[in-house]
Design an enzyme around this catalytic site. Sequence first.
Site, PDB file in Angstrom:
ATOM      1  N   SER A 156      57.342  41.445  37.525  1.00 52.85           N
ATOM      2  CA  SER A 156      55.909  41.683  37.335  1.00 52.85           C
ATOM      3  C   SER A 156      55.234  40.398  36.854  1.00 52.85           C
ATOM      4  CB  SER A 156      55.706  42.850  36.365  1.00 52.85           C
ATOM      5  OG  SER A 156      54.362  43.250  36.297  1.00 52.85           O
ATOM      6  N   ASP A 321      56.209  50.528  45.115  1.00 51.52           N
ATOM      7  CA  ASP A 321      55.428  49.761  44.137  1.00 51.52           C
ATOM      8  C   ASP A 321      54.068  49.447  44.764  1.00 51.52           C
ATOM      9  OD1 ASP A 321      54.307  48.013  42.349  1.00 51.52           O
ATOM     10  OD2 ASP A 321      56.000  46.620  42.313  1.00 51.52           O
ATOM     11  N   HIS A 354      56.253  50.687  40.426  1.00 51.33           N
ATOM     12  CA  HIS A 354      56.389  49.356  39.837  1.00 51.33           C
ATOM     13  C   HIS A 354      57.480  49.303  38.775  1.00 51.33           C
ATOM     14  CE1 HIS A 354      55.152  45.304  38.964  1.00 51.33           C
ATOM     15  NE2 HIS A 354      54.807  45.593  37.719  1.00 51.33           N
TER      16      HIS A 354
END
Length: 381
Positions: A156, A321, A354
């Site tokens: 991320s 995601d 995610h």
Amino acid sequence: MSLDQKNSVGAVTPQKAHFDAPLALQCGSAFGGYELAYETYGTLNATRSNAVLVCHALNASHHVAGWYADNPENIGWWDNIIGPGKPLDTNRFFVIGVNNLGGCFGSTGPSSLNPATGKPWGADFPIVTVEDWVNAQARLADQLGIQRFAAVMGGSLGAMQALSWTIQYPARVGHALVIAGAPNLSAQNIAFNEVARQAIITDPDFHEGHYYEHNTRPVRGLRVARMVGHITYLSDDEMANKFGRLLRNGSLNYSFDVEFEIESYLRHQGNKFSDYFDANTYLRITKVLDYFDPAAAHGGNLSLALEAARAEFLVVSFTTDWRFSPERSREIVKALLDNRRAVSYAEIDAPHGHDAFLLDDPRYHNIVAAYFDRIAGGLAK
């Protein structure tokens, strides 16, 4: 996260590094006299060639693996990846986790005292960027005597830092693991961040960022911000599988109290987060996300932005995601291939959204383990 004591790095102790020299920031100011909290796991080899930097995402910290002796329930956020015999094997690698500048877990941040006023920095703490963080991390590496990382790794926002390392310090990175990342945020992602920020800023207890002096915190705004963020970390399928339309009490209450299990879950996450995270830090980290865009300085051309990179890459994405979608990872892969960089790409068909980069998917872990096996085979002894 449950603790795997057999393959854990065990009880760990945070450390702090102090820096007197001002750090030139992208915003145009310089910030001096700061500290970075960090942890290390494993042993640095004689040639100092086996160091791996792990970069954290929005709500994480330097506490990447193991646990604290005074709080065994506080397990490192990537403990399932890092440890003896795990994908990032601390029997072979020296792993470093850093709480970035502006954080709220021991590094200098908005809640730290401003030496000029004797009060917490609050709203006066500068807005920093991924590039500023990478420069600060490079200073920590210098202090630790590490001239080159075997790998820089992150998921991320951490993936953005790993990518930026290869651009800012190409000679100091052997490999970059860019997991669940993106070359910049989409307009939709920036919009979610702005909603979260407004929830905090409009909280009556925010006091224009100087709430410390009022002995209060914008807890309500931070709860809502976390709830908004958490929705984006999960896929629709994952929420349906976990909660569906389940009612807590089996029937409708015809009220605004918690009725659905998903409401209960989100409120729990918001309450828990607001207990330990600083609102000013949250505001700044969401801006770090918004501002990251290495292609901007090259007319929007990501291939030109990555021209300086010399590292080899592993890029990993997850099919569900929707915050940092596989399409965004493939943009990175294409730009690297345009520059004839060595890149491996894995797109994992996982239902978790995610958050998949934090979870125990054997396919994902095996890919990371195999990649680090290859890195270990090329280390100078």
